[in-house]
Design an enzyme around this catalytic site. Structure first.
Site, PDB file in Angstrom:
ATOM      1  N   VAL A  77      39.105  43.699  49.678  1.00  0.00           N
ATOM      2  CA  VAL A  77      39.802  44.653  50.459  1.00  0.00           C
ATOM      3  C   VAL A  77      41.270  44.872  50.040  1.00  0.00           C
ATOM      4  O   VAL A  77      41.771  43.784  49.973  1.00  0.00           O
ATOM      5  CB  VAL A  77      39.897  44.271  51.792  1.00  0.00           C
ATOM      6  CG1 VAL A  77      40.812  45.052  53.006  1.00  0.00           C
ATOM      7  CG2 VAL A  77      38.459  44.058  52.679  1.00  0.00           C
ATOM      8  N   CYS A  78      41.810  45.976  49.820  1.00  0.00           N
ATOM      9  CA  CYS A  78      43.045  46.189  49.230  1.00  0.00           C
ATOM     10  C   CYS A  78      44.158  45.788  50.212  1.00  0.00           C
ATOM     11  O   CYS A  78      44.377  46.125  51.524  1.00  0.00           O
ATOM     12  CB  CYS A  78      43.274  47.694  49.105  1.00  0.00           C
ATOM     13  SG  CYS A  78      45.076  48.101  48.452  1.00  0.00           S
TER      14      CYS A  78
END
Lengths: 130, 101
Positions: A77-78
């Site tokens: 997940v960024c």
């Protein structure tokens, strides 16, 4: 063949996450490897374990978590997108002084370098967005 | 260097189908998916473009057609209906995947 998948949209509002899931499942069933699934922009919303859809609807987060568990997928997940949208793990909660976490333990928060590495290391990067 | 292009929006909503068809070169493939499957239907504004695209092969994702109540009988001649397994094969057969999102 080595695939990586990028998902740019959240669950339930767009079809991107559903399409990506079906693609990932089909690729794994064919014996391909999935190097990484990268959740970017609103796509980070696919990682909150607090998601509770009605019982007769698919649980998009759990579905990813189960596929990840089954095939030991690296689901990233960024971090910048996650911070903006309130997706929090233990490290981010401590760093930003938050009183709770919500990420499913099958996902991990990291940076954009992980997306670049996935593009470099994989034979194909397939993007699902809106 | 042949490419697989994916178009996921209706041609009546966005211009990504037109952009993609204008960009695709001979030997490449265009997969119509999600709302993009509307471009595969006969009698619409896209039929002439699909038929005149030289050397470009068109595919439409069957599950997305079914989800929208679109009949396979009404697909433009030459468009092949595929499932997700074939989507994976197409991604493998072409040297890169270009998503017109």
């Amino acid at each position: 063949m080595k695939f990586s998948i990028q998902i740019n949209e959240g669950p339930y509002q767009h079809q991107a996450s559903d399409s990506a899931y079906m693609f990932a499942k089909a690729a794994l069933e064919k014996g391909h490897e999935i190097f990484r699934v990268f959740f970017y922009h609103d796509g980070v919303g696919n990682s909150t374990r607090l998601t509770t859809p009605p019982q007769d609807d698919r649980n998009i987060v759990n579905r990813w978590a189960e596929l990840g568990e089954q095939h030991n997928l690296d689901m990233v997940v960024c971090v910048a997108a996650a911070q903006r949208r309130g997706i929090v793990d233990d490290g981010e909660a401590e760093r930003n002084g938050k009183d709770a976490t919500n990420i499913d333990p099958r996902f991990r928060i990291s940076g954009l370098g992980q997306l670049i590495e996935a593009a470099v290391q994989s034979d194909r990067l397939v993007v699902f967005g809106d | 260097m042949s490419e697989l292009h994916t178009v996921n929006k209706s041609p009546y909503e966005k211009s990504s189908f037109d952009s993609c068809v204008g960009y695709a070169v001979a030997g490449s493939a265009i997969l119509l998916m999600e709302d993009g499957v509307y471009a595969a239907m006969q009698g619409g504004a896209t039929e002439a473009k699909v038929k005149s695209a030289q050397g470009v092969k068109f595919y439409a994702l069957g599950p997305d057609m079914k989800a929208r109540g679109l009949s396979e009988d009404r697909v433009i001649e030459g468009v092949e209906i595929v499932d997700y397994a074939k989507f994976v094969d197409l991604a493998e057969e072409h040297s890169k995947v270009v998503s017109w999102v």
